[in-house]
Structures are given as structure tokens and as C-alpha cells.
Design a protein around this motif. Structure first.
Motif, mmCIF file in Angstrom:
data_model
loop_
_atom_site.group_PDB
_atom_site.id
_atom_site.type_symbol
_atom_site.label_atom_id
_atom_site.label_comp_id
_atom_site.label_asym_id
_atom_site.label_seq_id
_atom_site.Cartn_x
_atom_site.Cartn_y
_atom_site.Cartn_z
ATOM 1 N N ALA A 188 32.634 9.923 -20.571
ATOM 2 C CA ALA A 188 32.345 11.232 -19.976
ATOM 3 C C ALA A 188 32.138 12.287 -21.047
ATOM 4 N N ALA A 189 32.852 12.170 -22.172
ATOM 5 C CA ALA A 189 32.667 13.116 -23.266
ATOM 6 C C ALA A 189 31.260 13.015 -23.844
ATOM 7 N N ARG A 190 30.741 11.793 -23.930
ATOM 8 C CA ARG A 190 29.349 11.608 -24.383
ATOM 9 C C ARG A 190 28.366 12.149 -23.348
ATOM 10 N N LEU A 191 28.674 11.893 -22.090
ATOM 11 C CA LEU A 191 27.796 12.365 -21.012
ATOM 12 C C LEU A 191 27.684 13.889 -21.017
ATOM 13 N N ALA A 192 28.739 14.562 -21.410
ATOM 14 C CA ALA A 192 28.756 16.025 -21.390
ATOM 15 C C ALA A 192 27.719 16.627 -22.334
ATOM 16 N N SER A 193 27.272 15.851 -23.317
ATOM 17 C CA SER A 193 26.294 16.376 -24.278
ATOM 18 C C SER A 193 24.854 16.140 -23.846
ATOM 19 N N THR A 194 24.646 15.511 -22.687
ATOM 20 C CA THR A 194 23.286 15.299 -22.195
ATOM 21 C C THR A 194 22.751 16.575 -21.546
ATOM 22 N N GLU A 195 21.463 16.607 -21.324
ATOM 23 C CA GLU A 195 20.842 17.774 -20.691
ATOM 24 C C GLU A 195 20.551 17.537 -19.218
ATOM 25 N N LEU A 196 20.113 16.338 -18.885
ATOM 26 C CA LEU A 196 19.685 16.042 -17.520
ATOM 27 C C LEU A 196 20.807 15.413 -16.697
ATOM 28 N N LEU A 197 21.447 14.375 -17.249
ATOM 29 C CA LEU A 197 22.455 13.653 -16.475
ATOM 30 C C LEU A 197 23.668 14.510 -16.148
ATOM 31 N N VAL A 198 24.064 15.368 -17.080
ATOM 32 C CA VAL A 198 25.289 16.132 -16.867
ATOM 33 C C VAL A 198 25.201 17.024 -15.634
ATOM 34 N N ARG A 199 23.983 17.351 -15.208
ATOM 35 C CA ARG A 199 23.811 18.209 -14.032
ATOM 36 C C ARG A 199 23.821 17.407 -12.731
ATOM 37 N N SER A 200 23.766 16.075 -12.826
ATOM 38 C CA SER A 200 23.618 15.259 -11.620
ATOM 39 C C SER A 200 24.667 14.174 -11.456
ATOM 40 N N ILE A 201 25.415 13.848 -12.513
ATOM 41 C CA ILE A 201 26.300 12.690 -12.514
ATOM 42 C C ILE A 201 27.751 13.115 -12.721
ATOM 43 N N GLU A 202 28.624 12.492 -11.954
ATOM 44 C CA GLU A 202 30.062 12.636 -12.158
ATOM 45 C C GLU A 202 30.670 11.249 -12.242
ATOM 46 N N LEU A 203 31.283 10.916 -13.397
ATOM 47 C CA LEU A 203 31.858 9.596 -13.593
ATOM 48 C C LEU A 203 33.202 9.460 -12.891
ATOM 49 N N ASN A 204 33.523 8.226 -12.507
ATOM 50 C CA ASN A 204 34.835 7.914 -11.955
ATOM 51 C C ASN A 204 35.801 7.690 -13.119
ATOM 52 N N LEU A 205 36.579 8.708 -13.465
ATOM 53 C CA LEU A 205 37.448 8.642 -14.637
ATOM 54 C C LEU A 205 38.626 7.705 -14.430
ATOM 55 N N ASP A 206 38.893 7.311 -13.189
ATOM 56 C CA ASP A 206 39.989 6.388 -12.902
ATOM 57 C C ASP A 206 39.515 4.933 -12.844
ATOM 58 N N GLY A 207 38.231 4.731 -13.072
ATOM 59 C CA GLY A 207 37.681 3.385 -12.995
ATOM 60 C C GLY A 207 37.788 2.643 -14.318
ATOM 61 N N THR A 208 36.958 1.627 -14.489
ATOM 62 C CA THR A 208 36.937 0.819 -15.704
ATOM 63 C C THR A 208 35.551 0.843 -16.318
ATOM 64 N N LEU A 209 35.492 0.520 -17.591
ATOM 65 C CA LEU A 209 34.216 0.372 -18.280
ATOM 66 C C LEU A 209 33.800 -1.095 -18.279
ATOM 67 N N SER A 210 32.526 -1.329 -18.108
ATOM 68 C CA SER A 210 31.953 -2.659 -18.277
ATOM 69 C C SER A 210 31.125 -2.635 -19.555
ATOM 70 N N ARG A 211 31.371 -3.587 -20.432
ATOM 71 C CA ARG A 211 30.711 -3.608 -21.731
ATOM 72 C C ARG A 211 29.977 -4.943 -21.888
ATOM 73 N N SER A 212 28.711 -4.914 -22.256
ATOM 74 C CA SER A 212 27.964 -6.160 -22.397
ATOM 75 C C SER A 212 26.910 -6.028 -23.479
ATOM 76 N N SER A 213 26.486 -7.177 -23.972
ATOM 77 C CA SER A 213 25.396 -7.206 -24.933
ATOM 78 C C SER A 213 24.072 -6.972 -24.209
ATOM 79 N N ALA A 214 23.243 -6.123 -24.785
ATOM 80 C CA ALA A 214 21.894 -5.913 -24.247
ATOM 81 C C ALA A 214 20.865 -6.225 -25.325
ATOM 82 N N VAL A 215 21.164 -7.263 -26.102
ATOM 83 C CA VAL A 215 20.254 -7.700 -27.150
ATOM 84 C C VAL A 215 18.923 -8.116 -26.537
ATOM 85 N N SER A 216 17.841 -7.650 -27.122
ATOM 86 C CA SER A 216 16.516 -8.101 -26.720
ATOM 87 C C SER A 216 16.011 -9.070 -27.778
#
Length: 322
Positions: A188-216
């Protein structure tokens, strides 16, 4: 006999991809004419919001005008439907494991193990890198449902798609950018520095993160005597360019075309595949070069450089939550 070897680990259940009418036409051609009706989740998409350097964002927005209906669908659902279709046709489907026998197989063995490309690598094929990304996802809510958002930032880029109260928000970055993101609060701290998403998105701070490789990456070669790779095993596309599901079905159709009365002719299979890979690399590099010009940051330079190079790298398909 045709045998399909599938990925060893299930895909995260929240993995969504935007597809168009072409995708459902292709799935009809592979024997799933009623796939759309079977899907539990098919969110209509009528537009896309972008914050991207140069003219790329405008071109994306134009591509999403309602000339063709699009939907956000669950990749796991589609893969399960394709698996059932293969089994119904008498095709053997086996999970990848450490005891996989690929050298004494009688017939055609199809590598559908995803980004790991387990069968192809045992056959001696190399995975050549195009992008090296880590995807960090969290659920949230969006005040503009049915409108995916893509936004470039100095050290990566964001993608959000979903319904009002169930939106999947993903930050794509490199190992350096991901190192300090350990919780939804960090994201959420990273999201706060965006211009577009920060006006439309609210993260679930009580949830979990999913982390995966997105190697192309792509395989060299993508097929050989008695074996062929399809989908992500053949060409793992950068999520930025999407169409991974569409390419997976296209590669299956090319595979069918190459399966002749004389058996599988891998040269016939690879002709359209090589063209598709070349076009993808050009399109992807153009997107990252736009970011390089705008931000002049290590993340963008590294991604643009990888897109123009090619050296074998170990595959990774690990996923996890924090």
C-alpha cells in the motif's frame, strides 16, 4: 499416442487474464465451443485505463474500444476445462515430477508444464530470457469495476482488474524492488506513490500477499523428435502484453496441424511459432523502451536489455504467500 505433461504446482486461484472474442473462437476450434458458458467468472471489460509513457497508453486505450467484447477470466478455470477436454479425447495427462520419463516415451509428449518447461529442458532445450519480473498481488476494492488499470512507475508497473469488492492488484517489479515488500501495508505504501491507481484502489490491509515469478522466456528449440512444448512452456509472455491464454490455444492448434499421417513434424510446428515469438519480442521491447525514456531507472533499462538479448537461464515457477 499423445501424452500431455502439465505443471507440477497449481496456478494461484486469483490469476485473471483479459481475453477477447478471438480466444473463445479458438477454444471452439479445439473442442470447447461452450467454454464461455462453463466459466464461473467472466467479467465484461469495456475499456482500460492507462498511465504509460509516450503514445503506448493511448494505443492501448484505443485497442480496448468496444469493437470486440472482452472479459477478465480465471486462468485456472480455463486450464481445468482444457485438461478435461484432453482426457475426454483419450489423451494421457500426467503431472510433472522428479521421476518423469521423457526419453523412452512412445508417441508424442507435449510439455504443458508452464514456465518451468520441465520436459523440454530434459530434452536439452534452453530457456532464453526476455523479462525477469516478480509479481506481488493483493486483493482490494476498485471504484471503477470492469475497467482494468495499468500504470508505469519508476521501479515497475501495476495492473488491477476485478469487481468492485474483489479486485486483484498486482505490482510487477524486479528482485530489488520486491525485497522490501513483505506485507499488504508495504504494498500500500508503494501504491500511494501512483497517480492513477491511488484514486481508484483500496487494498485489503488485513489480507495476504501472493508472490510469484513472472519471468518471460522462450524455448530454443520449442519442439523436437517426439516432443513439443505449448503455451507458457513454449513462450512465457510478459503479463504486460497479456494474451497468454490465447497463445496457449493457438499453439495447440499449430500442434494439431503438424500432426500428420506420418506423425509429428516438428519443423511444420515451429514455423508459425517462430513468427509469433519474433513479433512478441518486438512488441514487448517497445513498451519497455518507452519506460526507459521516461524514467531512466535500472528496472526499465534491465527489462529493455533482456528483451534484446538471449542466454539460457534457470526456470522458476514458484509461488507463495506472505
Amino acid at each position: 499416442m499423445v501424452s500431455i505433461v502439465e505443471r507440477g504446482k497449481p496456478r494461484p486461484g486469483s490469476s485473471l487474464e483479459v481475453v477477447g472474442e478471438e480466444f473463445f473462437a479458438l477454444t471452439g476450434a479445439v473442442g470447447l465451443p461452450d467454454l464461455f458458458e462453463r466459466l464461473k467468472q467472466a467479467l465484461p471489460i469495456n475499456a482500460i485505463a492507462t498511465q504509460w509513457p509516450g503514445s503506448v497508453g493511448l494505443e492501448w486505450a484505443a485497442a480496448f474500444k468496444p469493437l470486440e467484447q472482452r472479459w477478465a477470466i480465471n486462468r485456472s478455470e480455463v486450464e481445468a476445462a482444457l485438461r478435461r477436454s484432453a482426457l475426454a479425447r483419450g489423451i494421457v495427462v500426467a503431472p510433472a515430477d522428479n521421476n518423469l520419463q521423457v526419453h523412452n516415451h512412445d508417441g508424442l509428449i507435449v510439455d504443458a508444464t508452464g514456465r518451468a518447461a520441465a520436459v523440454a529442458r530434459r530434452k536439452g532445450a534452453r530457456l532464453l530470457p526476455i523479462a525477469d519480473l516478480i509479481a506481488i498481488s493483493c486483493n482490494g476494492r476498485m471504484d471503477r469495476p470492469a475497467m482494468p488499470i495499468i500504470e508505469a512507475v519508476p521501479d515497475g508497473w501495476w495492473f488491477a482488474v476485478g469487481e468492485a469488492d474483489h479486485t486483484v492488484v498486482t505490482y510487477f517489479t524486479d528482485a530489488v524492488g520486491a525485497a522490501h515488500i513483505r506485507s499488504p501495508v508495504d504494498l500500500a505504501a508503494r501504491l500511494a506513490s501512483t497517480e492513477l491507481l491511488v484514486r481508484s484502489i483500496e487494498l485489503n490491509l488485513d489480507g495476504t500477499l501472493s508472490r510469484s515469478s513472472a519471468v518471460s522466456s522462450y524455448l530454443e528449440p520449442g519442439a523436437g523428435a517426439g516432443w513439443a512444448a505449448v503455451g507458457d512452456a513454449l513462450l512465457a509472455r510478459d503479463p504486460l502484453t497479456s494474451y497468454g491464454l490465447t497463445f496457449a490455444v493457438q499453439s495447440a492448434l499449430h500442434l494439431a496441424d503438424a500432426y500428420t499421417a506420418k506423425g509429428f513434424i516438428h519443423d511444420i510446428y515451429l514455423q508459425p511459432i517462430d513468427v509469433a515469438i519474433a513479433r512478441y519480442r518486438i512488441a514487448r521491447q517497445r513498451l519497455y523502451l518507452a519506460g526507459t525514456a521516461a524514467f531512466d531507472r535500472p528496472f526499465w533499462h534491465a527489462q529493455a536489455f533482456l528483451a534484446s538479448q538471449g542466454s539460457s537461464v534457470p526456470a522458476s515457477s514458484e509461488t507463495g504467500t506472505t
